[in-house]
Design a protein around this motif. Sequence first.
Motif, short mmCIF file in Angstrom:
data_model
loop_
_atom_site.label_atom_id
_atom_site.label_comp_id
_atom_site.label_asym_id
_atom_site.label_seq_id
_atom_site.Cartn_x
_atom_site.Cartn_y
_atom_site.Cartn_z
N GLU A 233 0.82 -1.21 0.00
CA GLU A 233 0.00 0.00 0.00
C GLU A 233 0.85 1.26 0.00
O GLU A 233 0.42 2.31 -0.50
N ARG A 236 3.85 3.06 -4.83
CA ARG A 236 2.97 3.65 -5.85
C ARG A 236 2.47 2.59 -6.82
O ARG A 236 3.14 1.56 -7.02
N PRO A 237 1.33 2.81 -7.46
CA PRO A 237 0.87 1.89 -8.51
C PRO A 237 1.94 1.73 -9.59
O PRO A 237 2.57 2.72 -10.01
N ASP A 238 2.20 0.50 -9.98
CA ASP A 238 3.23 0.16 -10.96
C ASP A 238 4.65 0.33 -10.41
O ASP A 238 5.62 0.28 -11.16
N ASP A 257 -2.10 -6.93 -7.63
CA ASP A 257 -1.37 -6.59 -8.86
C ASP A 257 -1.03 -5.11 -8.97
O ASP A 257 -0.48 -4.69 -9.98
N LYS A 258 -1.33 -4.33 -7.95
CA LYS A 258 -1.09 -2.88 -8.05
C LYS A 258 0.39 -2.54 -8.13
O LYS A 258 0.77 -1.48 -8.64
#
Length: 327
Positions: A233, A236-238, A257-258
Amino acid sequence: MPRVVVFDAVGGPDVLHIVDEPVIEPGQGEVRVRIEAFAVNPLDVMTRAGMPPMQAPLPHARLGVEGTGVIDAVGAGVGSWGIGDPVILAAVPDAHVRGSYAEYTTVPANQVLARPAGLGVVESAAVWVAYSTAYGALVETAGMRPADRVLITAASGGVGRAAIQVANQIGAVPIAVTRRATAVDELLAVGARAVVATDHEDLVDATRRHTDGAGADITLDLVTGPGQRDLVEATRPDGVLVPAGFLDARPTPPSPDKVRVTGRYRSFEHTTDPVVVRRMAAFLTAGVRLGALAPAIDAVFDLADVADAHRHLESGRRTGGKVVVTV
């Protein structure tokens, strides 16, 4: 005859004992190193106790995946080293046979590197595992670049401190994670740009605050276990999360999968690759020369007191530096 530390059964530090063994002549492509000092690593402690990830065949198993000394003899076909050359051990994947807890060890010539100029014997004994793990995980695996915000767990430990210094040498932004607010000033002095102390602030909220709300670009998880969920969490995404430790033996939950979670990083996947080792060595030598990389030493023991060195490592009384044994 030369002394070697062995253990015949798994258990506490008292299973370690010293025996006398004849030196082994180096074979084709091998060198013999007269060990001057070695570091005690958590992997050694876990192997001695019979815990994963590495279990040694018994009886008469050796320990030690890093150390420093001088070339004592060279085998046929070795033209790159001469007797008396000071070196560090770059990889000992079969430590149960060739471990550095000894007065001598014989290893393939491509598993030693020149001792970095500017480091003493004690510091040289403690430099390779921490810095090669940090470099391999962050640079070779995660592709760390300048300005990347890098979240580093267990930052007070040897690999965590090395990761802070490696990130700074690249020009990235290291954000240290510690369980103790009392360690904040120390980690800032080591080079962390920011510190998250989880005993008085939320990991995810604090990380987002230090990254302008975006989350970490790269997270180095030196603990694993259930706490990895919060690290996902906080990334960051990707972004990239690299599990590279085993301080929490509890199961690690599946990750969404984030973020891209790499397979568990093990340093031997790089330190047995001569091409990568050359890059690591060049980075390490440059960092030492520039003063960017400097291993911290917590305590030094004599070979006769190797069991006490293990007790000290397990005691929780360390200040964060490495435990070294001189031979």
